[in-house]
Scaffold this motif. Structure first.
Motif, PDB file in Angstrom:
ATOM      1  N   PRO A  16      23.180  38.644 -35.399  1.00 55.66           N
ATOM      2  CA  PRO A  16      21.844  38.559 -36.009  1.00 55.66           C
ATOM      3  C   PRO A  16      21.728  37.504 -37.102  1.00 55.66           C
ATOM      4  N   ALA A  17      22.826  37.208 -37.792  1.00 55.84           N
ATOM      5  CA  ALA A  17      22.759  36.274 -38.920  1.00 55.84           C
ATOM      6  C   ALA A  17      22.758  34.817 -38.501  1.00 55.84           C
ATOM      7  N   GLU A  18      23.138  34.544 -37.261  1.00 54.30           N
ATOM      8  CA  GLU A  18      23.298  33.144 -36.853  1.00 54.30           C
ATOM      9  C   GLU A  18      22.414  32.689 -35.705  1.00 54.30           C
ATOM     10  N   TRP A  19      21.764  33.611 -35.012  1.00 54.79           N
ATOM     11  CA  TRP A  19      21.149  33.223 -33.745  1.00 54.79           C
ATOM     12  C   TRP A  19      19.999  32.233 -33.916  1.00 54.79           C
ATOM     13  N   LEU A  20      19.285  32.279 -35.036  1.00 48.78           N
ATOM     14  CA  LEU A  20      18.173  31.344 -35.235  1.00 48.78           C
ATOM     15  C   LEU A  20      18.637  29.906 -35.440  1.00 48.78           C
ATOM     16  N   LEU A  21      19.913  29.728 -35.682  1.00 49.15           N
ATOM     17  CA  LEU A  21      20.466  28.386 -35.857  1.00 49.15           C
ATOM     18  C   LEU A  21      21.044  27.828 -34.557  1.00 49.15           C
ATOM     19  N   ARG A  22      21.029  28.631 -33.513  1.00 47.53           N
ATOM     20  CA  ARG A  22      21.709  28.267 -32.269  1.00 47.53           C
ATOM     21  C   ARG A  22      20.774  27.563 -31.296  1.00 47.53           C
ATOM     22  N   TRP A  23      20.325  26.379 -31.663  1.00 51.37           N
ATOM     23  CA  TRP A  23      19.527  25.554 -30.759  1.00 51.37           C
ATOM     24  C   TRP A  23      20.446  24.896 -29.733  1.00 51.37           C
ATOM     25  N   PRO A  64      16.691  28.961 -29.766  1.00 54.96           N
ATOM     26  CA  PRO A  64      17.725  30.001 -29.908  1.00 54.96           C
ATOM     27  C   PRO A  64      17.613  31.162 -28.924  1.00 54.96           C
ATOM     28  N   LEU A  65      16.490  31.273 -28.212  1.00 52.32           N
ATOM     29  CA  LEU A  65      16.397  32.317 -27.185  1.00 52.32           C
ATOM     30  C   LEU A  65      17.480  32.161 -26.132  1.00 52.32           C
ATOM     31  N   CYS A  66      17.884  30.919 -25.888  1.00 54.04           N
ATOM     32  CA  CYS A  66      18.941  30.669 -24.906  1.00 54.04           C
ATOM     33  C   CYS A  66      20.227  31.359 -25.342  1.00 54.04           C
ATOM     34  N   ALA A  67      20.606  31.170 -26.602  1.00 56.33           N
ATOM     35  CA  ALA A  67      21.823  31.809 -27.110  1.00 56.33           C
ATOM     36  C   ALA A  67      21.675  33.323 -27.181  1.00 56.33           C
ATOM     37  N   LEU A  68      20.500  33.793 -27.566  1.00 53.28           N
ATOM     38  CA  LEU A  68      20.283  35.231 -27.681  1.00 53.28           C
ATOM     39  C   LEU A  68      20.443  35.926 -26.330  1.00 53.28           C
ATOM     40  N   SER A  69      20.115  35.216 -25.253  1.00 47.00           N
ATOM     41  CA  SER A  69      20.271  35.806 -23.924  1.00 47.00           C
ATOM     42  C   SER A  69      21.740  35.972 -23.543  1.00 47.00           C
ATOM     43  N   SER A  70      22.649  35.300 -24.265  1.00 43.50           N
ATOM     44  CA  SER A  70      24.080  35.529 -24.047  1.00 43.50           C
ATOM     45  C   SER A  70      24.510  36.864 -24.641  1.00 43.50           C
ATOM     46  N   ALA A  71      23.792  37.298 -25.679  1.00 47.88           N
ATOM     47  CA  ALA A  71      24.154  38.541 -26.355  1.00 47.88           C
ATOM     48  C   ALA A  71      23.525  39.758 -25.701  1.00 47.88           C
ATOM     49  N   LEU A  72      22.256  39.636 -25.298  1.00 47.99           N
ATOM     50  CA  LEU A  72      21.499  40.802 -24.847  1.00 47.99           C
ATOM     51  C   LEU A  72      20.992  40.609 -23.419  1.00 47.99           C
ATOM     52  N   PHE A  73      21.325  41.544 -22.562  1.00 46.73           N
ATOM     53  CA  PHE A  73      20.814  41.503 -21.191  1.00 46.73           C
ATOM     54  C   PHE A  73      19.300  41.647 -21.183  1.00 46.73           C
ATOM     55  N   SER A  74      18.756  42.420 -22.115  1.00 47.74           N
ATOM     56  CA  SER A  74      17.306  42.591 -22.186  1.00 47.74           C
ATOM     57  C   SER A  74      16.606  41.265 -22.460  1.00 47.74           C
ATOM     58  N   VAL A  75      17.201  40.415 -23.273  1.00 45.59           N
ATOM     59  CA  VAL A  75      16.608  39.096 -23.533  1.00 45.59           C
ATOM     60  C   VAL A  75      16.724  38.214 -22.297  1.00 45.59           C
ATOM     61  N   ARG A  76      17.845  38.332 -21.582  1.00 42.11           N
ATOM     62  CA  ARG A  76      17.994  37.564 -20.344  1.00 42.11           C
ATOM     63  C   ARG A  76      16.926  37.958 -19.338  1.00 42.11           C
ATOM     64  N   VAL A  77      16.643  39.244 -19.235  1.00 40.41           N
ATOM     65  CA  VAL A  77      15.601  39.710 -18.310  1.00 40.41           C
ATOM     66  C   VAL A  77      14.236  39.188 -18.748  1.00 40.41           C
ATOM     67  N   ALA A  78      13.929  39.274 -20.041  1.00 49.08           N
ATOM     68  CA  ALA A  78      12.662  38.727 -20.537  1.00 49.08           C
ATOM     69  C   ALA A  78      12.586  37.235 -20.249  1.00 49.08           C
ATOM     70  N   HIS A  79      13.706  36.549 -20.410  1.00 49.01           N
ATOM     71  CA  HIS A  79      13.809  35.115 -20.108  1.00 49.01           C
ATOM     72  C   HIS A  79      13.421  34.855 -18.656  1.00 49.01           C
TER      73      HIS A  79
END
Length: 239
Positions: A16-23, A64-79
């Protein structure tokens, strides 16, 4: 972090502390986007919806949504839902001269098959095992979605409504199966969800609900809009 052995294209799962920096500034990806954007800019028949869809692709793969989808399957599905149900029709809406050959039911079946395959546990894990596999998943989902929405433009209203309802049903069914699975199914997210306060099963259930409710409801809304348009000409003529 992701389990050792999983190398998703978007990188290791962020906290949570780093994902917004993960472009994602992959030079090859940015070059492809630049070439597509330049080619579209030179065409006079490209409309504003195309650029909205193009912007959504940038959001999905560069932000950063790209990186977040590596962490959460729910984000990958939304993607994937945004990719196939929103980006694809927007791109087509902005390309009125683009023609898809082949019957709409065939493309609907192809898209449904690919959507189910890539969200099965083993193919999904394979897609996160290498960059090539990841892009095979993304390209086939987007390509089949573009073909489906493009073919939908040429078929009769009744056929279009039936296919949209079929898309709604299959999305809801897949979402329900994922939601009610008793155990976590997706190995790449076995530990990556914990930093976000979710167990792998809770993340999986959230992903299923995204498919089951908002994604399925989107296809229902489009089917209802298509049906409403059938009523407009008689009403207009009566006036």
């Amino acid at each position: 972090m992701m389990e050792q052995g999983w190398i998703p294209y978007c990188g290791a799962a962020p906290g949570p502390a780093e994902w917004l920096l993960r472009w994602n500034f992959d030079p090859l990806l940015l070059l492809v986007f630049a070439l597509i954007g330049f080619a579209a800019w030179r065409r006079a028949d490209i409309g504003a919806p195309f650029w909205a869809g193009f912007g959504l692709l940038l959001l999905l793969f560069v932000s950063p949504l790209c990186a977040l989808s590596s962490a959460l399957f729910s984000v990958r599905v939304a993607h994937h839902v945004l990719l196939t149900a929103l980006a694809a029709p927007l791109l087509l809406w902005g390309m009125p001269r683009f023609v898809v050959r082949g019957p709409a039911p065939m493309w609907a079946a192809a898209h449904i098959l690919l959507f189910w395959i890539w969200h099965a546990p083993v193919p999904y894990a394979f897609a996160l095992s290498s960059d090539l596999a990841f892009w095979a998943m993304q390209a086939s989902l987007l390509g089949s979605a573009i073909a489906f929405w493009g073919a939908l433009r040429r078929c009769s209203p009744a056929t279009a409504i039936l296919l949209l309802l079929a898309m709604m049903v299959q999305m809801g069914l897949l979402g329900a199966l994922i939601t009610f699975a008793a155990t976590p199914l997706y190995a790449p997210h076995a530990v990556s969800t914990l930093a976000w306060g979710l167990t792998p099963l809770e993340d999986q259930q959230l992903a299923g609900l995204i498919m089951w409710a908002p994604a399925a409801a989107f296809y229902l809304a489009v089917a209802m809009a298509r049906g409403w348009r059938l009523l407009v000409p008689p009403v207009a003529a009566a006036r």
